[in-house]
Enzyme design. Structure first.
Site, PDB file in Angstrom:
ATOM      1  N   GLY A   1      40.955  -4.305  37.783  1.00 24.20           N
ATOM      2  CA  GLY A   1      40.683  -3.011  37.137  1.00 24.20           C
ATOM      3  C   GLY A   1      39.939  -2.055  38.055  1.00 24.20           C
ATOM      4  O   GLY A   1      39.673  -2.367  39.233  1.00 24.20           O
ATOM      5  N   GLY A   2      39.596  -0.889  37.520  1.00 25.61           N
ATOM      6  CA  GLY A   2      38.965   0.156  38.328  1.00 25.61           C
ATOM      7  C   GLY A   2      37.646  -0.289  38.935  1.00 25.61           C
ATOM      8  O   GLY A   2      37.432  -0.196  40.154  1.00 25.61           O
ATOM      9  N   ILE A   3      36.732  -0.778  38.108  1.00 26.79           N
ATOM     10  CA  ILE A   3      35.434  -1.240  38.617  1.00 26.79           C
ATOM     11  C   ILE A   3      35.608  -2.595  39.312  1.00 26.79           C
ATOM     12  O   ILE A   3      35.050  -2.831  40.388  1.00 26.79           O
ATOM     13  CB  ILE A   3      34.408  -1.324  37.466  1.00 26.79           C
ATOM     14  CG1 ILE A   3      34.089   0.096  36.946  1.00 26.79           C
ATOM     15  CG2 ILE A   3      33.135  -2.026  37.915  1.00 26.79           C
ATOM     16  CD1 ILE A   3      33.181   0.141  35.713  1.00 26.79           C
TER      17      ILE A   3
ATOM     18  N   CYS B   1      33.640  -9.024  34.116  1.00 24.05           N
ATOM     19  CA  CYS B   1      33.910  -7.575  34.163  1.00 24.05           C
ATOM     20  C   CYS B   1      35.072  -7.158  33.258  1.00 24.05           C
ATOM     21  O   CYS B   1      35.258  -5.974  32.997  1.00 24.05           O
ATOM     22  CB  CYS B   1      34.197  -7.184  35.623  1.00 24.05           C
ATOM     23  SG  CYS B   1      34.435  -5.426  35.895  1.00 24.05           S
TER      24      CYS B   1
ATOM     25  N   TYR C   1      29.165   6.416  32.369  1.00 23.72           N
ATOM     26  CA  TYR C   1      30.581   6.790  32.478  1.00 23.72           C
ATOM     27  C   TYR C   1      31.012   6.794  33.947  1.00 23.72           C
ATOM     28  O   TYR C   1      30.459   7.517  34.768  1.00 23.72           O
ATOM     29  CB  TYR C   1      30.823   8.129  31.792  1.00 23.72           C
ATOM     30  CG  TYR C   1      30.726   7.971  30.287  1.00 23.72           C
ATOM     31  CD1 TYR C   1      31.848   7.628  29.533  1.00 23.72           C
ATOM     32  CD2 TYR C   1      29.503   8.072  29.626  1.00 23.72           C
ATOM     33  CE1 TYR C   1      31.754   7.403  28.167  1.00 23.72           C
ATOM     34  CE2 TYR C   1      29.396   7.855  28.255  1.00 23.72           C
ATOM     35  CZ  TYR C   1      30.531   7.518  27.535  1.00 23.72           C
ATOM     36  OH  TYR C   1      30.441   7.288  26.184  1.00 23.72           O
TER      37      TYR C   1
ATOM     38  N   TYR D   1      32.699  -1.846  20.267  1.00 23.86           N
ATOM     39  CA  TYR D   1      32.356  -1.932  21.697  1.00 23.86           C
ATOM     40  C   TYR D   1      30.838  -1.994  21.885  1.00 23.86           C
ATOM     41  O   TYR D   1      30.333  -2.789  22.682  1.00 23.86           O
ATOM     42  CB  TYR D   1      32.957  -0.709  22.390  1.00 23.86           C
ATOM     43  CG  TYR D   1      32.848  -0.666  23.893  1.00 23.86           C
ATOM     44  CD1 TYR D   1      33.685  -1.443  24.699  1.00 23.86           C
ATOM     45  CD2 TYR D   1      31.943   0.188  24.525  1.00 23.86           C
ATOM     46  CE1 TYR D   1      33.605  -1.364  26.086  1.00 23.86           C
ATOM     47  CE2 TYR D   1      31.864   0.278  25.905  1.00 23.86           C
ATOM     48  CZ  TYR D   1      32.698  -0.504  26.683  1.00 23.86           C
ATOM     49  OH  TYR D   1      32.635  -0.418  28.055  1.00 23.86           O
TER      50      TYR D   1
ATOM     51  N   GLY E   1      37.172  -6.010  30.268  1.00 21.54           N
ATOM     52  CA  GLY E   1      36.759  -5.328  29.044  1.00 21.54           C
ATOM     53  C   GLY E   1      37.822  -4.363  28.563  1.00 21.54           C
ATOM     54  O   GLY E   1      38.692  -3.936  29.332  1.00 21.54           O
ATOM     55  N   ILE E   2      37.754  -4.062  27.274  1.00 20.38           N
ATOM     56  CA  ILE E   2      38.663  -3.071  26.677  1.00 20.38           C
ATOM     57  C   ILE E   2      37.881  -2.230  25.666  1.00 20.38           C
ATOM     58  O   ILE E   2      36.798  -2.625  25.220  1.00 20.38           O
ATOM     59  CB  ILE E   2      39.865  -3.721  25.929  1.00 20.38           C
ATOM     60  CG1 ILE E   2      39.370  -4.677  24.815  1.00 20.38           C
ATOM     61  CG2 ILE E   2      40.789  -4.430  26.897  1.00 20.38           C
ATOM     62  CD1 ILE E   2      40.467  -5.105  23.843  1.00 20.38           C
ATOM     63  N   THR E   3      38.467  -1.099  25.304  1.00 19.22           N
ATOM     64  CA  THR E   3      37.958  -0.322  24.170  1.00 19.22           C
ATOM     65  C   THR E   3      39.094  -0.140  23.163  1.00 19.22           C
ATOM     66  O   THR E   3      40.277  -0.092  23.547  1.00 19.22           O
ATOM     67  CB  THR E   3      37.475   1.080  24.605  1.00 19.22           C
ATOM     68  OG1 THR E   3      38.529   1.715  25.327  1.00 19.22           O
ATOM     69  CG2 THR E   3      36.239   1.017  25.474  1.00 19.22           C
TER      70      THR E   3
HETATM   71  P1  NAP Z   1      39.760  -1.147  33.534  1.00 19.64           P
HETATM   72  O1  NAP Z   1      40.153  -0.451  34.782  1.00 19.64           O
HETATM   73  O2  NAP Z   1      40.556  -0.943  32.294  1.00 19.64           O
HETATM   74  O3  NAP Z   1      39.644  -2.691  33.850  1.00 19.64           O
HETATM   75  C1  NAP Z   1      39.470  -3.646  32.849  1.00 19.64           C
HETATM   76  C2  NAP Z   1      39.919  -4.967  33.375  1.00 19.64           C
HETATM   77  O4  NAP Z   1      39.805  -5.981  32.342  1.00 19.64           O
HETATM   78  C3  NAP Z   1      41.385  -4.960  33.802  1.00 19.64           C
HETATM   79  O5  NAP Z   1      41.535  -5.712  34.995  1.00 19.64           O
HETATM   80  C4  NAP Z   1      42.048  -5.680  32.642  1.00 19.64           C
HETATM   81  O6  NAP Z   1      43.230  -6.342  33.002  1.00 19.64           O
HETATM   82  C5  NAP Z   1      41.009  -6.706  32.284  1.00 19.64           C
HETATM   83  N1  NAP Z   1      41.285  -7.291  30.980  1.00 19.64           N
HETATM   84  C6  NAP Z   1      41.409  -6.639  29.790  1.00 19.64           C
HETATM   85  N2  NAP Z   1      41.673  -7.523  28.816  1.00 19.64           N
HETATM   86  C7  NAP Z   1      41.710  -8.742  29.391  1.00 19.64           C
HETATM   87  C8  NAP Z   1      41.929 -10.053  28.911  1.00 19.64           C
HETATM   88  N3  NAP Z   1      42.150 -10.306  27.612  1.00 19.64           N
HETATM   89  N4  NAP Z   1      41.934 -11.082  29.792  1.00 19.64           N
HETATM   90  C9  NAP Z   1      41.707 -10.846  31.101  1.00 19.64           C
HETATM   91  N5  NAP Z   1      41.470  -9.643  31.624  1.00 19.64           N
HETATM   92  C10 NAP Z   1      41.476  -8.596  30.775  1.00 19.64           C
HETATM   93  O7  NAP Z   1      38.273  -0.766  33.128  1.00 19.64           O
HETATM   94  P2  NAP Z   1      36.992  -0.472  34.013  1.00 19.64           P
HETATM   95  O8  NAP Z   1      36.609   0.918  33.775  1.00 19.64           O
HETATM   96  O9  NAP Z   1      37.173  -0.983  35.399  1.00 19.64           O
HETATM   97  O10 NAP Z   1      35.943  -1.400  33.248  1.00 19.64           O
HETATM   98  C11 NAP Z   1      35.478  -2.632  33.767  1.00 19.64           C
HETATM   99  C12 NAP Z   1      34.309  -3.097  32.904  1.00 19.64           C
HETATM  100  O11 NAP Z   1      33.269  -2.124  32.946  1.00 19.64           O
HETATM  101  C13 NAP Z   1      34.666  -3.284  31.423  1.00 19.64           C
HETATM  102  O12 NAP Z   1      34.012  -4.402  30.923  1.00 19.64           O
HETATM  103  C14 NAP Z   1      34.118  -2.016  30.780  1.00 19.64           C
HETATM  104  O13 NAP Z   1      33.812  -2.221  29.433  1.00 19.64           O
HETATM  105  C15 NAP Z   1      32.894  -1.771  31.626  1.00 19.64           C
HETATM  106  N6  NAP Z   1      32.440  -0.393  31.613  1.00 19.64           N
HETATM  107  C16 NAP Z   1      33.234   0.609  32.068  1.00 19.64           C
HETATM  108  C17 NAP Z   1      32.758   1.913  32.053  1.00 19.64           C
HETATM  109  C18 NAP Z   1      33.560   3.062  32.561  1.00 19.64           C
HETATM  110  O14 NAP Z   1      33.084   4.189  32.401  1.00 19.64           O
HETATM  111  N7  NAP Z   1      34.702   2.878  33.171  1.00 19.64           N
HETATM  112  C19 NAP Z   1      31.487   2.190  31.563  1.00 19.64           C
HETATM  113  C20 NAP Z   1      30.702   1.150  31.100  1.00 19.64           C
HETATM  114  C21 NAP Z   1      31.187  -0.148  31.141  1.00 19.64           C
HETATM  115  P3  NAP Z   1      44.614  -5.612  32.639  1.00 19.64           P
HETATM  116  O15 NAP Z   1      44.660  -4.413  33.493  1.00 19.64           O
HETATM  117  O16 NAP Z   1      45.569  -6.667  32.965  1.00 19.64           O
HETATM  118  O17 NAP Z   1      44.512  -5.275  31.182  1.00 19.64           O
END
Ligand code: NAP
Length: 246
Positions: A13-15, A88, A185, A153, A90-92
């Site tokens: 994912g992004g992070i 790491c 964010y 969430y 996560g979903i929303t």
């Molecule tokens: P992202 O790009 O959507 O990445 C999320 C990752 O989680 C993806 O690799 C996704 O894989 C994986 N995932 C989702 N469901 C899964 C499952 N059931 N089993 C295994 N892997 C799964 O989101 P991100 O922004 O990088 O977020 C990463 C983390 O940071 C999350 O926990 C999020 O809640 C947290 N966060 C993000 C933000 C933000 O502003 N972006 C802020 C606070 C916290 P797939 O692509 O295959 O679904």
């Protein structure tokens, strides 16, 4: 120089991608977990190879205990016992509470919170036996302050830090630290999906005046992962541009 092995769930994912890159840049051997059918882990791996990174990947659904167990087994077969676990994935699935469907609640709790148990349970005994471990849980500012439309969430992300504090106490004498990072964010697709109008409104609430970058989360993960960070445990480190303090 380290020979430590790191598993990053949601590593594609992004992070997660930036966490993988930063750890690799600091000589960790890195395995990224990914979820088949949603993402293409092999394409991700090939793309990163072009950038000079040699990541292992392990497929699995972290919301499912058996699938998480199989994923960790695959990961350890490829790179060896896990020293550093970054939870790491996560979903929303946002909705006002009075409209929220049970499956929106369930999916978010399973992927964000159950996953932390499902994956950590697979590696904790090995860490205890070897006398070293780093567990880093990626929570959210919305687990600290709550957020309209995110009862699911916010509950899951707040739960992650409860887990962190309990496990940190259980594991402290075994050389294992457990910490939470709570990003605000961050510029990834998870935030982009909110739409430009909402994102701009969010930015107005961030004193630094911009979204965070995934690299700004990754550098703190690398800091906590280091052997030298053994006195930091049970902490919740906010990285939110001043949006929430406390
Ligand atoms: P992202 O790009 O959507 O990445 C999320 C990752 O989680 C993806 O690799 C996704 O894989 C994986 N995932 C989702 N469901 C899964 C499952 N059931 N089993 C295994 N892997 C799964 O989101 P991100 O922004 O990088 O977020 C990463 C983390 O940071 C999350 O926990 C999020 O809640 C947290 N966060 C993000 C933000 C933000 O502003 N972006 C802020 C606070 C916290 P797939 O692509 O295959 O679904």
């Amino acid at each position: 120089m380290t020979s430590r092995v790191a598993l990053v769930t949601g590593g594609t994912g992004g992070i997660g991608t930036e966490i993988c890159k930063t750890l690799a840049n600091n000589d960790y051997r890195v395995v990224a977990s990914w979820l088949s059918g949603v993402d293409d882990g092999e394409a991700w791996q090939a793309k990163l190879k072009e950038e000079g990174y040699d990541f292992a990947i392990a497929e699995g659904d972290v919301s499912d205990f058996e699938s998480a167990a199989a994923m960790v087994k695959k990961a350890e077969t490829k790179v060896g016992p896990i020293d550093i676990l970054v939870n790491c994935a996560g979903i929303t699935k946002d909705s006002f509470m009075h409209k929220m469907k049970h499956d929106q609640w369930d999916a978010v709790l399973r992927v964000n919170l159950d996953s932390v148990f499902n994956v950590t349970r697979q590696v904790i005994m090995g860490m205890r036996n070897r006398g070293f471990g780093r567990i880093i849980n990626i929570s959210s500012v919305n687990g600290q302050k709550g957020q309209i439309g995110q009862a699911n969430y916010s509950a899951a992300k707040a739960g992650m830090h409860g887990f962190t504090m309990a496990l940190a106490q259980e594991s402290a004498k075994k050389g294992i630290t457990v910490n939470t990072i709570s990003p605000g964010y961050i510029a990834t697709s998870m935030v982009a999906e909110m739409g430009e109008k909402i994102v701009n409104k969010m930015i107005e609430q961030i004193p630094v005046g911009r979204l965070g970058q995934p690299e700004e989360i990754a550098r703190v993960v690398e800091f906590l992962a280091a052997d030298e960070s053994g006195f930091i445990t049970g902490a919740n480190i906010a990285i939110n541009g001043g949006m929430h303090m406390g």
